[in-house]
Design a protein around this motif. Structure first.
Motif, PDB file in Angstrom:
ATOM      1  N   GLN A 190      41.691  10.190  21.410  1.00  0.00           N
ATOM      2  CA  GLN A 190      42.546  11.283  20.954  1.00  0.00           C
ATOM      3  C   GLN A 190      42.000  12.561  21.586  1.00  0.00           C
ATOM      4  N   VAL A 191      42.895  13.441  21.987  1.00  0.00           N
ATOM      5  CA  VAL A 191      42.480  14.620  22.740  1.00  0.00           C
ATOM      6  C   VAL A 191      43.006  15.880  22.079  1.00  0.00           C
ATOM      7  N   ALA A 192      42.108  16.866  21.984  1.00  0.00           N
ATOM      8  CA  ALA A 192      42.509  18.219  21.581  1.00  0.00           C
ATOM      9  C   ALA A 192      42.274  19.098  22.807  1.00  0.00           C
ATOM     10  N   LEU A 193      43.351  19.648  23.378  1.00  0.00           N
ATOM     11  CA  LEU A 193      43.267  20.398  24.624  1.00  0.00           C
ATOM     12  C   LEU A 193      43.387  21.891  24.345  1.00  0.00           C
ATOM     13  N   PHE A 194      42.447  22.651  24.875  1.00  0.00           N
ATOM     14  CA  PHE A 194      42.446  24.102  24.725  1.00  0.00           C
ATOM     15  C   PHE A 194      42.823  24.688  26.092  1.00  0.00           C
ATOM     16  N   LYS A 195      44.086  25.137  26.198  1.00  0.00           N
ATOM     17  CA  LYS A 195      44.628  25.589  27.475  1.00  0.00           C
ATOM     18  C   LYS A 195      44.429  27.093  27.667  1.00  0.00           C
ATOM     19  N   PRO A 196      44.054  27.501  28.880  1.00  0.00           N
ATOM     20  CA  PRO A 196      43.882  28.936  29.150  1.00  0.00           C
ATOM     21  C   PRO A 196      45.158  29.734  28.865  1.00  0.00           C
ATOM     22  N   ALA A 197      46.313  29.160  29.095  1.00  0.00           N
ATOM     23  CA  ALA A 197      47.567  29.895  28.874  1.00  0.00           C
ATOM     24  C   ALA A 197      47.718  30.349  27.430  1.00  0.00           C
ATOM     25  N   ASP A 198      47.115  29.567  26.518  1.00  0.00           N
ATOM     26  CA  ASP A 198      47.215  29.926  25.097  1.00  0.00           C
ATOM     27  C   ASP A 198      46.315  31.110  24.740  1.00  0.00           C
ATOM     28  N   PHE A 199      45.418  31.473  25.645  1.00  0.00           N
ATOM     29  CA  PHE A 199      44.475  32.554  25.366  1.00  0.00           C
ATOM     30  C   PHE A 199      44.727  33.779  26.246  1.00  0.00           C
ATOM     31  N   ALA A 200      45.695  33.673  27.173  1.00  0.00           N
ATOM     32  CA  ALA A 200      45.938  34.777  28.111  1.00  0.00           C
ATOM     33  C   ALA A 200      46.331  36.064  27.394  1.00  0.00           C
ATOM     34  N   ALA A 201      47.088  35.938  26.313  1.00  0.00           N
ATOM     35  CA  ALA A 201      47.544  37.140  25.603  1.00  0.00           C
ATOM     36  C   ALA A 201      46.386  37.902  24.958  1.00  0.00           C
ATOM     37  N   LYS A 202      45.266  37.214  24.760  1.00  0.00           N
ATOM     38  CA  LYS A 202      44.119  37.858  24.128  1.00  0.00           C
ATOM     39  C   LYS A 202      43.243  38.609  25.139  1.00  0.00           C
ATOM     40  N   VAL A 203      43.573  38.480  26.423  1.00  0.00           N
ATOM     41  CA  VAL A 203      42.752  39.083  27.479  1.00  0.00           C
ATOM     42  C   VAL A 203      43.287  40.471  27.802  1.00  0.00           C
ATOM     43  N   ASN A 204      42.428  41.449  27.754  1.00  0.00           N
ATOM     44  CA  ASN A 204      42.771  42.809  28.155  1.00  0.00           C
ATOM     45  C   ASN A 204      41.860  43.217  29.314  1.00  0.00           C
ATOM     46  N   VAL A 205      42.454  43.719  30.389  1.00  0.00           N
ATOM     47  CA  VAL A 205      41.662  44.135  31.549  1.00  0.00           C
ATOM     48  C   VAL A 205      42.017  45.566  31.911  1.00  0.00           C
ATOM     49  N   SER A 206      41.012  46.330  32.280  1.00  0.00           N
ATOM     50  CA  SER A 206      41.217  47.720  32.690  1.00  0.00           C
ATOM     51  C   SER A 206      41.245  47.795  34.210  1.00  0.00           C
ATOM     52  N   ASP A 207      41.630  48.946  34.730  1.00  0.00           N
ATOM     53  CA  ASP A 207      41.604  49.138  36.181  1.00  0.00           C
ATOM     54  C   ASP A 207      40.185  48.998  36.720  1.00  0.00           C
ATOM     55  N   ALA A 208      39.223  49.425  35.933  1.00  0.00           N
ATOM     56  CA  ALA A 208      37.827  49.297  36.367  1.00  0.00           C
ATOM     57  C   ALA A 208      37.444  47.818  36.482  1.00  0.00           C
ATOM     58  N   ASP A 209      37.927  47.019  35.506  1.00  0.00           N
ATOM     59  CA  ASP A 209      37.665  45.574  35.572  1.00  0.00           C
ATOM     60  C   ASP A 209      38.281  44.982  36.845  1.00  0.00           C
ATOM     61  N   LEU A 210      39.508  45.402  37.156  1.00  0.00           N
ATOM     62  CA  LEU A 210      40.193  44.886  38.344  1.00  0.00           C
ATOM     63  C   LEU A 210      39.446  45.287  39.610  1.00  0.00           C
ATOM     64  N   GLN A 211      39.007  46.543  39.674  1.00  0.00           N
ATOM     65  CA  GLN A 211      38.275  47.020  40.845  1.00  0.00           C
ATOM     66  C   GLN A 211      36.970  46.240  41.022  1.00  0.00           C
ATOM     67  N   ALA A 212      36.284  45.996  39.908  1.00  0.00           N
ATOM     68  CA  ALA A 212      35.013  45.267  39.976  1.00  0.00           C
ATOM     69  C   ALA A 212      35.245  43.819  40.436  1.00  0.00           C
ATOM     70  N   PHE A 213      36.293  43.181  39.893  1.00  0.00           N
ATOM     71  CA  PHE A 213      36.597  41.796  40.287  1.00  0.00           C
ATOM     72  C   PHE A 213      36.979  41.737  41.767  1.00  0.00           C
ATOM     73  N   TYR A 214      37.778  42.695  42.190  1.00  0.00           N
ATOM     74  CA  TYR A 214      38.187  42.757  43.605  1.00  0.00           C
ATOM     75  C   TYR A 214      36.967  42.906  44.518  1.00  0.00           C
ATOM     76  N   LYS A 215      36.025  43.742  44.109  1.00  0.00           N
ATOM     77  CA  LYS A 215      34.835  43.973  44.917  1.00  0.00           C
ATOM     78  C   LYS A 215      33.961  42.717  44.978  1.00  0.00           C
ATOM     79  N   ASP A 216      33.811  42.041  43.826  1.00  0.00           N
ATOM     80  CA  ASP A 216      32.943  40.861  43.774  1.00  0.00           C
ATOM     81  C   ASP A 216      33.570  39.640  44.439  1.00  0.00           C
ATOM     82  N   HIS A 217      34.902  39.636  44.573  1.00  0.00           N
ATOM     83  CA  HIS A 217      35.594  38.455  45.122  1.00  0.00           C
ATOM     84  C   HIS A 217      36.436  38.838  46.337  1.00  0.00           C
ATOM     85  N   SER A 218      35.914  39.742  47.127  1.00  0.00           N
ATOM     86  CA  SER A 218      36.708  40.242  48.262  1.00  0.00           C
ATOM     87  C   SER A 218      37.082  39.128  49.242  1.00  0.00           C
ATOM     88  N   ALA A 219      36.254  38.083  49.318  1.00  0.00           N
ATOM     89  CA  ALA A 219      36.555  36.989  50.251  1.00  0.00           C
ATOM     90  C   ALA A 219      37.857  36.284  49.893  1.00  0.00           C
TER      91      ALA A 219
END
Length: 637
Positions: A190-219
């Motif tokens: 029996q499986v209980a699946l915890f899907k990321p889509a069910d948690f997306a609404a709980k995620v809040n990101v700022s422009d600073a977060d986006l800039q930092a992610f872009y810088k760290d993952h530029s490749a």
């Protein structure tokens, strides 16, 4: 100047001597001998495999595959992985050949003779009198009979090396059962699946977060280098267009091959056979001839009795019951003496006695359907295509030479080559170093793209050399505009950055929630919430993620039921309740036997590979070029 050189040539020779000899001392004679022979890509038992040898072998393999599967995707054959596989096979062949030579393994003349006698492919090269047609064989295979024999002898010798291991491998029923039972193991879960889509609404990101992610993952936000290109393709079809065919040539071809364009003459015939094989004694054949003469005399008096006489006297079991009727006869279907008479008789006419290797025949033609030849104008287009096709290979060879010379001699433009050979310049934008999905023709050729992105082509905007992209296919291209690889500006990819960051954080929340639930349910299972029970295995996943199958089958079967967790990465997290093992239904006897045989074959293959690896070490085999990285598609399989 030349007079001065002649007067002082001894002094010049002395200085050249002083310059050259130290070079040999410093760099060695081997260095000079190796120049121009190509880069070394592998070595076996002290013998080198060079890049030209590798390229030639890969071309041969590609040509063979294309002949067997004309519709295969060219990009698959021209990939780095395919080329590397060719090199691995070359190394393997040389390792086994070295082992065979070291062990003095040979193939007897008797075994070769038996093989060649039983080979249906070789039988096609024998003439009617049993002689081997050497010239036809060489034209068809590109090798002499001696080269072919040496190749077969070497293959058989190397096979003995492998068969010494694979031919003696075996597996006991207990070994097979233990392995197969593990492979076919099934678990009810029996499986209980915890899907990321069910948690997306709980995620809040700022422009600073986006800039930092872009810088760290530029490749991840790179745009690969691209080029807008022009290119020409020369193939058999384009070569055919340049063939000049006169009306006289077409008429001559029509006259010589008129029978090909319509229906052949057909005749319906009956016969009476008095059997007397050519090997029969002379007295027996003479008796048969007298019998045939007697029947012919009767027919001359009463021609309408042909069918009755055939039923009573003909010794042809296939036609006697039908009154001697042979049905429709066309040229080439019967032995020549019989055919010659059939096609000279008039309708209703009875022949004299005809002698063949089967005996004596009396022939009656019962119907004639004349050959129908369409008029020249109706088949003119077909004739022209046939004539051009016959000359296309020779014309392509000439055009290929001109193509190669022109793209090199006039490197700043493809137009002169296009004008000279009647080719159309093609264009493509946003071309990368690797073939794009669905690419065809030149743009699917790795060699062609490598030439386009070569330094000289990019920097000087020169034509590439003529590149072979397939059987009877050449291409040359030039870069019109080049865009180097670059990191895309943040503003262009901001939405993509947001999507990826939210997905990453949602997966982290799903994983944290799943791990917390796993810990809580292990303590108190009363509040656990699972899906309906399903039975899963390696072969029957029931649409469950592979991570779920993996942890379910790894759970200790002696401690079930049990709760286990599966980190599914971007798919989230799963808590799996492994309820019980489900025994495999015993297969039918024939399937069980087949499975045991397959297992024994797998053991043999594993032992053969282990022995090959030992031989590689013994003969110091090494590949000197890096193995291409596994593609994302292949890695995900």
């Amino acid at each position: 100047m030349f007079d001065s050189f002649r007067k002082h040539h001894k002094i010049v020779m002395f200085f050249l001597f002083l310059l050259i000899i130290p070079s040999f001392v410093l760099f060695g004679v081997d260095r000079y001998q190796g120049m121009g022979q190509g880069e070394m890509v592998a070595r076996v038992a002290g013998a080198d495999i060079t890049r030209p040898e590798w390229d030639a072998q890969h071309r041969n393999e590609v040509d063979r595959i294309r002949q067997q599967a004309p519709n295969i995707d060219a990009a698959l054959l021209d990939s780095d992985a395919a080329r590397y596989a060719t090199l691995e096979r070359m190394v393997r062949e040389r390792v086994l050949a070295a082992a065979a030579a070291k062990s003095n393994m040979t193939v007897s003349e008797e075994r070769l003779a038996r093989m060649f006698a039983a080979d249906p492919g070789l039988a096609s090269f024998r003439t009617a009198d049993g002689k081997f047609d050497r010239e036809t064989f060489m034209r068809a295979t590109g090798r002499t009979p001696e080269q072919y024999e040496a190749s077969v002898r070497a293959d058989l010798a190397t096979q003995q090396v492998s068969l010494g291991v694979s031919g003696t491998a075996f597996a006991t029923p207990a070994q097979a059962a233990a392995t197969l039972d593990a492979f076919y193991d099934r678990r009810e879960v029996q499986v209980a699946l915890f899907k990321p889509a069910d948690f997306a609404a709980k995620v809040n990101v700022s422009d600073a977060d986006l800039q930092a992610f872009y810088k760290d993952h530029s490749a991840q936000f790179q745009q690969a280098e691209q080029a807008n290109v022009q290119y020409l393709v020369l193939d058999l079809e384009s070569a055919k267009k340049n063939i000049a065919v006169s009306e006289a040539d077409l008429r001559s071809y029509y006259d010589q091959n008129a029978g090909r364009f319509g229906s052949k003459e057909e005749r319906r015939a009956s016969h009476i056979l008095i059997a007397a094989p050519a090997s029969a004694p002379a007295a027996e054949r003479e008796q048969a001839r007298k019998k045939a003469d007697q029947l012919l005399a009767e027919l001359r008096k009463a021609p309408n009795t042909f069918a009755d006489l055939a039923r009573k006297n003909s010794q042809d079991p296939g036609s006697a019951a039908q009154g001697g009727d042979l049905d429709i006869v066309t040229r080439g279907a019967m032995v020549k003496p019989f055919e010659d008479v059939v096609f000279t008789l008039k309708k209703g006419e009875i022949s004299n006695v005809v002698e063949t290797e089967f005996g004596y025949h009396i022939i009656l033609v019962t119907d004639i359907k004349p050959a129908i030849v369409p008029p020249f104008d109706k088949v003119r287009a077909t004739i022209e295509n046939d004539v051009r096709s016959q000359q296309a290979t020779q014309e392509f060879a000439k055009a290929a030479e001109a193509f190669t010379d022109l793209v090199y001699q006039q490197p700043d433009s493809l137009q002169p080559t296009a004008d000279k050979l009647g080719l159309k310049i093609q264009t493509a934008d946003h071309v990368g170093r690797t073939p794009a999905a669905g690419a065809t023709g030149a743009l699917a050729s790795r060699n062609f793209l490598n030439a386009l992105f070569a330094p000289d082509t990019l920097e000087r905007k020169h034509n590439t050399e003529a590149i072979e992209i397939g059987a009877n296919q050449l291409a040359s291209g030039r870069v019109v505009q080049f865009s180097p690889a670059r990191t895309l500006p943040f503003d262009e990819v901001k939405d993509k950055v947001r999507t990826q960051l939210i997905a990453e954080r949602a997966a982290a929340l799903a994983r944290a929630e799943g791990e917390a639930k796993l810990a809580a349910w292990k303590t108190d299972a009363a509040g656990a919430s699972f899906g309906a029970p399903v039975t899963v295995s390696r072969l029957e996943t029931q649409s469950q993620p592979i991570g779920v199958i993996d942890v379910a089958l790894r759970a200790d079967g002696s401690k079930l039921p049990a709760l286990v967790g599966a980190d599914l990465g971007a798919q989230g997290y799963a808590v799996v309740r492994v309820i019980k093992s489900v025994p495999r239904t015993p297969p039918p006897a024939d399937m069980a036997k087949q499975e045991n045989e397959q297992f024994a074959q797998a053991i043999g293959a594993a032992e053969t590979m282990a022995y090959y690896n030992l031989l590689k070490d013994r003969f110091k085999a090494e590949i000197l070029v890096p193995k291409p990285a596994e593609s994302a598609l292949a890695a995900g399989r």
